[in-house]
Design a protein around this motif. Structure first.
Motif, PDB file in Angstrom:
ATOM      1  N   ILE A 177      25.040  89.482  71.488  1.00 29.38           N
ATOM      2  CA  ILE A 177      25.398  88.167  72.041  1.00 29.38           C
ATOM      3  C   ILE A 177      24.186  87.528  72.722  1.00 29.38           C
ATOM      4  CG2 ILE A 177      26.761  86.992  73.819  1.00 29.38           C
ATOM      5  CD1 ILE A 177      29.041  88.891  73.240  1.00 29.38           C
ATOM      6  N   LEU A 178      23.485  88.308  73.552  1.00 28.03           N
ATOM      7  CA  LEU A 178      22.351  87.766  74.307  1.00 28.03           C
ATOM      8  C   LEU A 178      21.191  87.403  73.382  1.00 28.03           C
ATOM      9  CD1 LEU A 178      22.450  90.117  77.430  1.00 28.03           C
ATOM     10  CD2 LEU A 178      23.250  87.764  77.255  1.00 28.03           C
ATOM     11  N   GLU A 181      19.076  80.037  70.754  1.00 24.62           N
ATOM     12  CA  GLU A 181      19.488  78.641  70.918  1.00 24.62           C
ATOM     13  C   GLU A 181      18.259  77.771  71.180  1.00 24.62           C
ATOM     14  OE1 GLU A 181      22.448  77.220  70.702  1.00 24.62           O
ATOM     15  OE2 GLU A 181      23.589  79.059  70.295  1.00 24.62           O
ATOM     16  N   LEU A 236      31.452  85.328  77.391  1.00 22.07           N
ATOM     17  CA  LEU A 236      32.031  85.653  76.093  1.00 22.07           C
ATOM     18  C   LEU A 236      32.204  87.165  75.959  1.00 22.07           C
ATOM     19  CD1 LEU A 236      32.892  85.040  73.176  1.00 22.07           C
ATOM     20  CD2 LEU A 236      30.464  85.034  72.537  1.00 22.07           C
ATOM     21  N   ARG A 241      27.044  81.881  79.911  1.00 21.13           N
ATOM     22  CA  ARG A 241      28.099  81.622  78.925  1.00 21.13           C
ATOM     23  C   ARG A 241      28.212  82.789  77.938  1.00 21.13           C
ATOM     24  NH1 ARG A 241      27.724  76.190  75.422  1.00 21.13           N
ATOM     25  NH2 ARG A 241      26.259  77.482  74.243  1.00 21.13           N
ATOM     26  N   GLY A 242      27.063  83.334  77.514  1.00 21.05           N
ATOM     27  CA  GLY A 242      27.094  84.497  76.638  1.00 21.05           C
ATOM     28  C   GLY A 242      27.695  85.706  77.324  1.00 21.05           C
ATOM     29  N   LYS A 296      21.610  86.282  70.366  1.00 18.38           N
ATOM     30  CA  LYS A 296      22.039  85.022  69.740  1.00 18.38           C
ATOM     31  C   LYS A 296      21.821  83.851  70.701  1.00 18.38           C
ATOM     32  CE  LYS A 296      25.895  82.966  67.210  1.00 18.38           C
ATOM     33  NZ  LYS A 296      25.064  82.683  66.023  1.00 18.38           N
ATOM     34  N   VAL A 297      22.110  84.124  72.001  1.00 20.90           N
ATOM     35  CA  VAL A 297      21.877  83.090  73.013  1.00 20.90           C
ATOM     36  C   VAL A 297      20.401  82.718  73.062  1.00 20.90           C
ATOM     37  CG1 VAL A 297      21.849  82.648  75.506  1.00 20.90           C
ATOM     38  CG2 VAL A 297      23.864  83.686  74.444  1.00 20.90           C
TER      39      VAL A 297
END
Length: 363
Positions: A7-8, A14, A57, A53-54, A10-11
């Motif tokens: 997840i991190l 951004e 999630l 936000r990540g 992918k963040v």
């Protein structure tokens, strides 16, 4: 943790996310260490918001919630308004640097000598050296005068003329050398990658010079590397099968003193072992040595009174002790005519070897 890492990552991809300046090259936005999680980003609201936000999630998906009392927001070079917005958004407490982590202060500036006091108090090598040296050399816990034998000699193995104590300073140097070896062998870990990108920058590590603005710990590692260069070539060190113990042995080479091994026979009295050990090192408190720092009326041998009491005199040159030695040898039916302590030990060693060989052959 694998799911959180994905997840991190992918963040971090951004377009609006910006890395912490020291993490930009490695594209690193977080570290998991034991049961701790560290999140890094540039000190702007959007980047921090994306990280949070990540993390939210991850919490919603796994059911693992952050312990608000143990989470904190630290900002370096950020304005207070941005920090307050992040505190309101996350619900975490606002804290200021420096803070304690694993017993060490973490701060945005250089760590000062005062910041390391707590660690220095725990690592009192010099005080420990002095205490052990006095206890072993003089039997007291405090004294201004030096011991009979230097600490460097005492730390040698018994076969090399010491007492087998561990040289803490040497072991610490060899432990730090592990970092030098990791970089030289290009070990696949995050720290090696980081220092290569931040400091070495594709340069020649063996000839690297620490920048003036480098942090203290990096300068220390470079100093260790420079000292190793006096012992190893780059190729030799790179191919060295590194362990701390093997490097200690490599750096602590002492000229062969096999005769010391004869002292520590389990059948001899401890007091006698120490006397012979000091005699071989020329450190017995004979009158000629005492005379150097304490005036004496006479430094003549107290047994015969015919010569100066020095290291070469008491065991063989003194007419009284030599007569006793001759009678003891005759009583034991031993034929020996040497007049030197080292040669005597050498002779005894050969006798023991021959005796052991005779037992082996008879068996």
């Amino acid at each position: 943790m694998e799911y959180l890492t994905r997840i991190l990552r992918k963040v971090a991809k951004e377009a609006e996310f910006k890395f912490h300046p020291r993490c930009q090259s490695l594209k690193r936005a977080h570290l998991c260490f034991a049961d701790d999680l560290l999140l890094f980003c540039k000190g702007d609201y959007i980047s921090a918001h994306l990280l949070l936000r990540g993390f939210k999630l991850f919490s919603n998906s796994s059911g693992l919630k952050a312990n608000i009392s143990k989470f904190a927001v630290y900002g370096a070079g950020m304005n207070s308004n941005t920090i307050d917005r992040l505190v309101d958004l996350s619900g975490f407490q606002k804290c200021s640097m420096p803070f304690q982590y694993l017993g060490m202060k973490i701060c945005a500036k250089r760590i000062s000598k005062a910041d390391c006091v707590s660690l220095v108090d725990k690592m009192f090598c010099k005080e420990l050296y002095k205490f052990v040296e006095l206890i072993c050399g003089k039997g007291v816990d405090w004294s201004c005068s030096p011991g009979h034998v230097s600490w460097s000699v005492t730390c040698r193995s018994k076969s090399e003329g010491g007492l087998g104590f561990r040289d803490i300073a040497l072991w610490n140097f060899c432990a730090m050398s592990k970092h030098v070896w990791d970089i030289s062998s290009k070990k696949d870990n995050l720290w090696v990658k980081w220092v290569n990108i931040i400091y070495i920058k594709q340069g020649d590590w063996w000839n690297h010079v620490a920048p003036v603005d480098a942090i203290w710990y990096w300068k220390q590692i470079v100093q260790v590397k420079d000292k190793l260069k006096t012992v190893f070539s780059h190729q030799e060190f790179h191919s060295f099968s590194f362990t701390i113990a093997s490097l200690v042995s490599k750096l602590n080479i002492v000229a062969g003193r096999w005769q010391f091994a004869m002292i520590w026979d389990r059948f001899s009295y401890p007091k006698h072992r120490v006397i012979i050990w000091l005699a071989l090192l020329d450190r017995l408190l004979t009158l000629d040595r005492i005379q150097r720092y304490k005036p004496l009326q006479s430094i003549a041998c107290m047994l015969c009174g015919n010569a100066v009491e020095c290291h070469s005199h008491p065991f063989f040159s003194c007419c009284v002790s030599s007569k006793i030695l001759v009678e003891v040898l005759q009583w034991c039916n031993i034929s020996y005519h040497g007049h030197d302590l080292k040669n005597l030990l050498k002779w005894i060693g050969k006798k023991k070897i021959r005796k052991a060989e005779g037992r082996f052959l008879s068996a």
